[in-house]
Design an enzyme around this catalytic site. Structure first.
Site, PDB file in Angstrom:
ATOM      1  N   HIS A 305      43.227 -27.779  92.399  1.00 44.46           N
ATOM      2  CA  HIS A 305      44.187 -27.724  93.847  1.00 44.46           C
ATOM      3  C   HIS A 305      44.414 -29.319  93.919  1.00 44.46           C
ATOM      4  CE1 HIS A 305      43.786 -28.078  98.293  1.00 44.46           C
ATOM      5  NE2 HIS A 305      44.654 -26.857  98.357  1.00 44.46           N
ATOM      6  N   ASP A 363      44.846 -18.702  96.542  1.00 44.98           N
ATOM      7  CA  ASP A 363      45.594 -17.835  96.596  1.00 44.98           C
ATOM      8  C   ASP A 363      44.903 -17.036  95.710  1.00 44.98           C
ATOM      9  OD1 ASP A 363      48.193 -20.575  97.357  1.00 44.98           O
ATOM     10  OD2 ASP A 363      48.070 -18.560  98.054  1.00 44.98           O
TER      11      ASP A 363
HETATM   12  C1  SDX Z   1      48.469 -23.882  97.174  1.00 43.90           C
HETATM   13  O1  SDX Z   1      48.077 -29.189  98.760  1.00 43.90           O
HETATM   14  C2  SDX Z   1      47.951 -27.796  99.856  1.00 43.90           C
HETATM   15  O2  SDX Z   1      46.836 -28.013 100.802  1.00 43.90           O
HETATM   16  C3  SDX Z   1      48.409 -26.549  99.481  1.00 43.90           C
HETATM   17  C4  SDX Z   1      46.989 -25.333  99.796  1.00 43.90           C
HETATM   18  C5  SDX Z   1      47.759 -25.572 101.787  1.00 43.90           C
HETATM   19  O3  SDX Z   1      46.917 -24.202 101.693  1.00 43.90           O
HETATM   20  O4  SDX Z   1      48.542 -25.866 101.621  1.00 43.90           O
HETATM   21  O5  SDX Z   1      46.061 -25.854  99.716  1.00 43.90           O
HETATM   22  C6  SDX Z   1      47.638 -23.838  98.976  1.00 43.90           C
HETATM   23  O6  SDX Z   1      49.400 -24.654  97.612  1.00 43.90           O
HETATM   24  C7  SDX Z   1      47.271 -23.631  96.883  1.00 43.90           C
HETATM   25  C8  SDX Z   1      47.826 -24.437  95.250  1.00 43.90           C
HETATM   26  C9  SDX Z   1      48.639 -23.042  94.562  1.00 43.90           C
HETATM   27  N1  SDX Z   1      48.817 -23.280  93.060  1.00 43.90           N
HETATM   28  C10 SDX Z   1      48.572 -22.792  92.182  1.00 43.90           C
HETATM   29  O7  SDX Z   1      47.014 -21.870  92.378  1.00 43.90           O
HETATM   30  C11 SDX Z   1      49.271 -22.794  91.249  1.00 43.90           C
HETATM   31  C12 SDX Z   1      48.563 -23.680  89.584  1.00 43.90           C
HETATM   32  N2  SDX Z   1      47.911 -24.527  89.486  1.00 43.90           N
HETATM   33  C13 SDX Z   1      48.360 -25.243  89.604  1.00 43.90           C
HETATM   34  O8  SDX Z   1      49.576 -25.255  88.949  1.00 43.90           O
HETATM   35  C14 SDX Z   1      47.777 -26.809  90.194  1.00 43.90           C
HETATM   36  O9  SDX Z   1      46.053 -27.144  89.977  1.00 43.90           O
HETATM   37  C15 SDX Z   1      48.397 -27.265  91.364  1.00 43.90           C
HETATM   38  C16 SDX Z   1      49.718 -27.596  91.904  1.00 43.90           C
HETATM   39  C17 SDX Z   1      47.729 -26.523  92.249  1.00 43.90           C
HETATM   40  C18 SDX Z   1      47.907 -29.042  91.613  1.00 43.90           C
HETATM   41  O10 SDX Z   1      48.378 -29.676  90.977  1.00 43.90           O
HETATM   42  P1  SDX Z   1      47.877 -31.575  90.486  1.00 43.90           P
HETATM   43  O11 SDX Z   1      47.048 -31.498  91.697  1.00 43.90           O
HETATM   44  O12 SDX Z   1      49.356 -32.179  90.609  1.00 43.90           O
HETATM   45  O13 SDX Z   1      46.803 -31.036  88.996  1.00 43.90           O
HETATM   46  P2  SDX Z   1      47.114 -31.237  88.103  1.00 43.90           P
HETATM   47  O14 SDX Z   1      48.996 -30.255  88.096  1.00 43.90           O
HETATM   48  O15 SDX Z   1      47.593 -32.735  88.077  1.00 43.90           O
HETATM   49  O16 SDX Z   1      45.912 -31.159  87.059  1.00 43.90           O
HETATM   50  C19 SDX Z   1      45.152 -31.715  86.444  1.00 43.90           C
HETATM   51  C20 SDX Z   1      45.634 -31.583  85.508  1.00 43.90           C
HETATM   52  C21 SDX Z   1      46.490 -31.162  84.700  1.00 43.90           C
HETATM   53  O17 SDX Z   1      45.815 -31.505  82.963  1.00 43.90           O
HETATM   54  P3  SDX Z   1      46.277 -32.357  83.062  1.00 43.90           P
HETATM   55  O18 SDX Z   1      47.373 -32.792  82.471  1.00 43.90           O
HETATM   56  O19 SDX Z   1      45.376 -33.613  83.467  1.00 43.90           O
HETATM   57  O20 SDX Z   1      45.622 -32.359  81.545  1.00 43.90           O
HETATM   58  O21 SDX Z   1      44.456 -29.574  85.490  1.00 43.90           O
HETATM   59  C22 SDX Z   1      45.562 -29.043  84.456  1.00 43.90           C
HETATM   60  C23 SDX Z   1      46.683 -30.235  84.216  1.00 43.90           C
HETATM   61  O22 SDX Z   1      47.199 -28.939  83.474  1.00 43.90           O
HETATM   62  N3  SDX Z   1      46.127 -27.616  85.824  1.00 43.90           N
HETATM   63  C24 SDX Z   1      45.260 -26.667  85.374  1.00 43.90           C
HETATM   64  C25 SDX Z   1      45.876 -25.557  86.053  1.00 43.90           C
HETATM   65  N4  SDX Z   1      46.078 -26.309  88.152  1.00 43.90           N
HETATM   66  C26 SDX Z   1      45.822 -27.897  86.720  1.00 43.90           C
HETATM   67  N5  SDX Z   1      45.637 -26.217  83.606  1.00 43.90           N
HETATM   68  C27 SDX Z   1      45.114 -24.624  83.658  1.00 43.90           C
HETATM   69  N6  SDX Z   1      45.606 -23.783  85.355  1.00 43.90           N
HETATM   70  C28 SDX Z   1      46.005 -24.854  86.369  1.00 43.90           C
HETATM   71  N7  SDX Z   1      46.152 -23.870  87.351  1.00 43.90           N
END
Ligand code: SDX
Length: 429
Positions: A305, A363
């Site tokens: 998140h 989620d």
């Molecule tokens: C919702 O914003 C909100 O409030 C949203 C929400 C709401 O109520 O409105 O809470 C609802 O959207 C919840 C999130 C649902 N999405 C998912 O579950 C999809 C999987 N999660 C990721 O796509 C990600 O964690 C996000 C999109 C939720 C957050 O992305 P960020 O903040 O841009 O973080 P990032 O992608 O830069 O991740 C940081 C690091 C990265 O690695 P590095 O580049 O630092 O090496 O963590 C890794 C990412 O690759 N990472 C993951 C991961 N999520 C982040 N690695 C593996 N699996 C994951 N799920």
């Protein structure tokens, strides 16, 4: 005490910037004057940017806190209901019993769609995704309520709030019925909000259908958990669209479109698909390894998140709701739930997830509960949109009513070509 100013030094220039203090959470550096001095800030994903002031929802990602108008989500989920929460988000206070009755009556007496809207559904392919239908039908409401475009009128804004809260469940349920080729079930105004939604989803004209009060209560709690969440992507979309004084139905349609993305509200549907792909607890390690391998492009859906670097408080409540619903239905051996619990345990013990502070988000469990409630995967994000409509309209209303409102118009860091002269086609290679 006024926080000390920030000083930004660029080359030989020092610029003093005010620091603004919120009621809770981090202070912000007010950079509004930088543009006039020929400097922009750069923050494409808004990782460190406050786009507005708001008094609706507060999140503390490190402490795992979520407040709606100051009330902790745990207390609202346990002791309130969705319509009362929607009232709180819009008006800022919990209603007294008369206000509550009046508000519920106002919502539950506007649940029908304009009859001519039924023909809009007929234009879709039978297998149209419910979110595609919702974006279209909600946007089309602007054509049926043209007076709602007068966003400067507080009374018109309030009417639009009632219409959206009341009609979005009908829009969502009918998009599902259309997929199934079943007749639309009209809303029952004497039912509760969640009960009525389950009835429109599962009833048929051929026999009575009584939604289980326990399952209706679980669904109502899911609505509360999804109602608002500060300036997330879809809420920011609603604010961006609303900043031009666009019609509120068009703004909510824009937010619905943004929520559909699998990185946002579409994640609950993606979680179920992922759990089905995993298929057995013995394969969890394989998927966790894939999630840690950047080249795979695979992310563990339902994990991570932007704000929560601790357990999403909604995920903990959702996990509890999962236990309750599966027990109520005698499904405590649900294989998907078993895989989810094991996946959560393995991920939370894994160095990669610990180091990147990746926890289950709202989620991760919601899909399992919704599936247990007999709701098809294709409807999961539609239900998220149904619930988030309460937060979207509250945030939209707060922005439009703000006298300091300005149209949202971000700038850019230009990386294109320098000026060059036009070349007639005859002279081009
Ligand atoms: C919702 O914003 C909100 O409030 C949203 C929400 C709401 O109520 O409105 O809470 C609802 O959207 C919840 C999130 C649902 N999405 C998912 O579950 C999809 C999987 N999660 C990721 O796509 C990600 O964690 C996000 C999109 C939720 C957050 O992305 P960020 O903040 O841009 O973080 P990032 O992608 O830069 O991740 C940081 C690091 C990265 O690695 P590095 O580049 O630092 O090496 O963590 C890794 C990412 O690759 N990472 C993951 C991961 N999520 C982040 N690695 C593996 N699996 C994951 N799920």
């Amino acid at each position: 005490m006024t926080p000390p100013k920030a000083v930004l030094t660029v080359a030989d220039k020092s610029i003093e910037l005010p620091v603004l203090e919120g009621a809770l959470g981090p202070n912000v550096v007010d950079t509004r004057t930088l543009g006039a001095g020929g400097l922009f800030t750069y923050d494409p994903g808004f990782l460190s940017t406050a786009s507005c002031t708001s008094s609706i929802t507060f999140i503390d990602g490190d402490a795992g806190l979520l407040y709606y108008r100051g009330y902790p989500i745990e207390q609202l989920a346990e002791r309130s209901d969705f319509l009362e929460t929607a009232y709180l988000l819009w008006y800022g206070e919990l209603p007294n019993s008369d206000q509550r009755k009046q508000f519920e009556a106002g919502v539950m007496r506007h649940t029908m769609l304009h009859d001519q809207m039924l023909s809009l559904y007929k234009g879709f392919r039978r297998d149209a995704h419910p979110m595609a239908v919702m974006v279209s039908i909600i946007g089309a409401m602007a054509a049926f309520y043209p007076e709602s475009s007068d966003v400067g009128d507080a009374h018109e804004r309030e009417i639009s709030m009632f219409r959206l809260l009341a009609k979005v469940p009908t829009v969502a349920a009918w998009s599902y019925k259309y997929n199934r080729g079943e007749p639309f079930i009209y809303p029952q105004n004497g039912m509760g909000y969640a009960e009525n939604f389950l009835h429109m989803l599962h009833a048929t004209p051929c026999e009575p259908y009584e939604p289980s009060p326990v399952l209706a209560r679980a669904l109502d709690r899911i609505f509360i958990l999804h109602a608002d969440h500060e300036q997330n992507a879809s809420t920011s979309t609603v604010r961006m669209a609303g900043s031009s004084y666009a019609n509120p139905f068009a703004c909510i349609a824009a937010g619905t479109a943004c929520l559909w993305g699998p990185l946002h509200g579409g994640a609950n549907e993606a979680v179920l698909k992922m759990l089905a792909q995993i298929g057995d607890v013995s394969r969890i390690g394989e998927f966790v390894a894939k999630a840690k391998d950047k080249s795979s492009g695979f992310k563990l859906m339902g994990f991570g998140h932007r704000v929560y670097k601790n357990m999403d408080p909604r995920a903990a409540i959702m996990r509890q709701t999962c236990h309750e619903v599966l027990d109520e239905l005698g499904l405590h051996d649900d294989p998907m739930f078993k895989i989810a619990l094991k996946l959560e345990q393995i991920a939370l013990e894994d160095e990669y997830f610990i180091q990147k502070r990746l926890y289950p988000n709202v989620d991760f469990y919601s899909g399992i509960v919704l599936r247990a409630l007999g709701i098809p995967t294709s409807m999961f994000t539609a239900i998220f949109a149904l619930a988030r409509t309460a937060g979207w309209i509250a945030q939209w209303g707060e922005m439009v009513a703000n006298p300091a409102h300005k149209i949202a118009r971000p700038r850019q860091l230009y990386t294109g070509l320098q000026r060059r002269e036009f070349v007639p086609v005859a002279l081009r290679e």
